[in-house]
Design a protein around this motif. Structure first.
Motif: not given
Lengths: 51, 376
Positions: A1-3, A6, A9-10, A14, A17, A20-21, A24-25, A28-29, A31, B55, B95, B137, B191
């Motif tokens: 894979m091409n550096e 990669k 994607l990383i 991140d 993540r 979501i952190h 997310f809450i 929910i409120i 919705l 809810f 979380l 998380l 890699n």
């Protein structure tokens, strides 16, 4: 894979993540509030005793 | 008629029950014995507001504990027709997130005239196909866990696939790192490498009472290490049908008394579950028995069969009275615990928890907790 791919994607994982952190809450409120009928008072988010 | 149709016909004629999911195999015993979930130390205040039927928002404050720092947890739950979203965030900024999506809606339940028959129906697992995303998380990246899962429960079998922290672009293992100047030597080495924990499990009902299954676990948390493990499981659950009818008839014979809720319906069952991992010799067995409308009992044995021989056995009960739920647990290491949950008024409950560990300290180390919960 091409550096470069990669690295990308990383970074995307991140970012996902972090999103979501933080989001997310609020999601929910949002919705829950949008799909409630009748619309509840937002004060009830803080206290169950509020009208 | 093709072979496939004939096999299907035979399977349908056997009328085997739905086995439920692999994780829920020990569910009955766990619901009685899951003491860490109920036993706590210090003070706890829980406020739950039901903003609408699907809810809810909760505030949980726990303090005055010697072992754990004071904590505040905010939680929100939203349930749609096919989905479930649950989130919890605490004062440290970590979380817990859970999202479910059910691809196959269960058939609408038949109309019941009898609440006991309805409860028996509700207690049976139903076929479903759910994709789950569960994440823990925390503010420092090293402790985050992301779990992707698909749970397919068919009419008489169940398949489950789980991925923990899947990473397809991890660094290559140290022994196979490409050497930049010697491309012709390591032409094939990549890699990247894939890391994570991968679990697959299968469950099948063999007879009306017996379910067997196996779980395969592949652990590859760092690029250099790889470990696999297989475990087998058998579950036998029995129903006592005549007993069931007789007990419920005897309850129905009494007219309902005002202010006293009717007893929960009695679904008489005993469940025996055993799990064994041959590779590391972990044997786990649990037995659950519902004695009557209000009393459930369970025992559990966790044993290390080969190598270091060790075992832990615990036994406990759960008693539901009109206004209270009492749980008790005792284990072979000398730990006893009791939780009393007293429902003082609708939506308002008081919880008292006590635990004594006789294996520690001089004469034992005790923990005491009390809590209030308000739901409106």
């Amino acid at each position: 894979m091409n550096e470069e791919t990669k690295e990308k994607l990383i970074r995307a994982a991140d970012f996902g993540r972090k999103a979501i952190h933080i989001g997310f809450i609020p999601l929910i409120i949002y919705l829950g509030y949008k799909n409630s009928n009748p619309k509840p008072s937002l004060l009830r988010l803080i206290s169950p005793l509020a009208a | 008629m093709g072979l496939f149709d004939r096999v299907r016909k035979i399977r349908e004629s056997l009328d085997l029950p739905c086995p439920g999911s692999f994780e829920a195999l020990h569910r009955e015993a766990k619901s009685v014995l899951a003491s860490p979930q109920y036993l706590f130390e210090g003070a706890k205040i829980e406020l739950q507001s039901n903003l609408s039927p699907n809810f809810q928002v909760t505030h949980l404050m726990s303090f005055a504990s010697q072992a754990n720092p004071n904590q505040y947890i905010f939680g929100a739950v939203y349930g749609g027709p096919r989905s479930l979203l649950q989130g919890q965030i605490d004062t440290d900024g970590s979380l817990f997130a859970r999202a479910h999506y059910n691809w196959k809606l269960p058939p609408p339940p038949p109309l019941f005239t009898d609440i006991y028959e309805q409860a028996a129906y509700m207690a049976r697992p139903q076929p479903q196909s759910t994709t789950k995303f569960i994440a823990q998380l925390s503010t420092d990246d090293g402790h985050s866990v992301i779990n992707l899962e698909h749970d397919h429960v068919g009419k008489d079998y169940a398949v489950n696939v789980k991925l923990f922290n899947p990473n397809i672009v991890d660094n290559p293992p140290k022994y196979a790192e490409p050497i930049p100047d010697n491309k012709h030597l390591f032409g094939n080495s990549k890699n990247t490498s894939t890391t994570g924990i991968f679990i697959a499990s299968f469950l099948k009902s063999i007879t009306k009472n017996l379910t067997v299954g196996a779980e395969y676990l592949l652990q590859k948390q760092t690029p250099e290490m790889e470990e696999s493990n297989i475990s087998f499981v058998a579950r036998y659950s029995g129903r006592l049908n005549e007993h069931f009818t007789r007990m419920n008839e005897s309850v129905k014979a009494y007219p309902p008394r005002p202010n006293i809720p009717p007893p929960p319906p009695y679904i008489p069952r005993y469940v025996l579950t055993a799990t064994y991992q041959p590779a590391n010799g972990v044997f786990n067995a649990s037995y659950y028995y519902k004695l009557n409308h209000r009393l459930e009992m369970a025992t559990e044995l966790q044993a290390l069969v080969n190598g270091r021989k060790e075992a832990l056995c615990s036994a406990g009960f759960k008693l539901d009275t009109h206004y209270a739920t009492i749980r008790g647990i005792v284990d072979s290491k000398g730990k006893i615990g009791t939780v009393l949950e007293e429902r003082l008024a609708p939506g308002f409950a008081f919880t008292l928890s006590g635990e004594m560990d006789y294996s520690k300290g001089q004469g034992g180390v005790g923990k005491l907790g009390f809590g209030f919960s308000l739901e409106a």
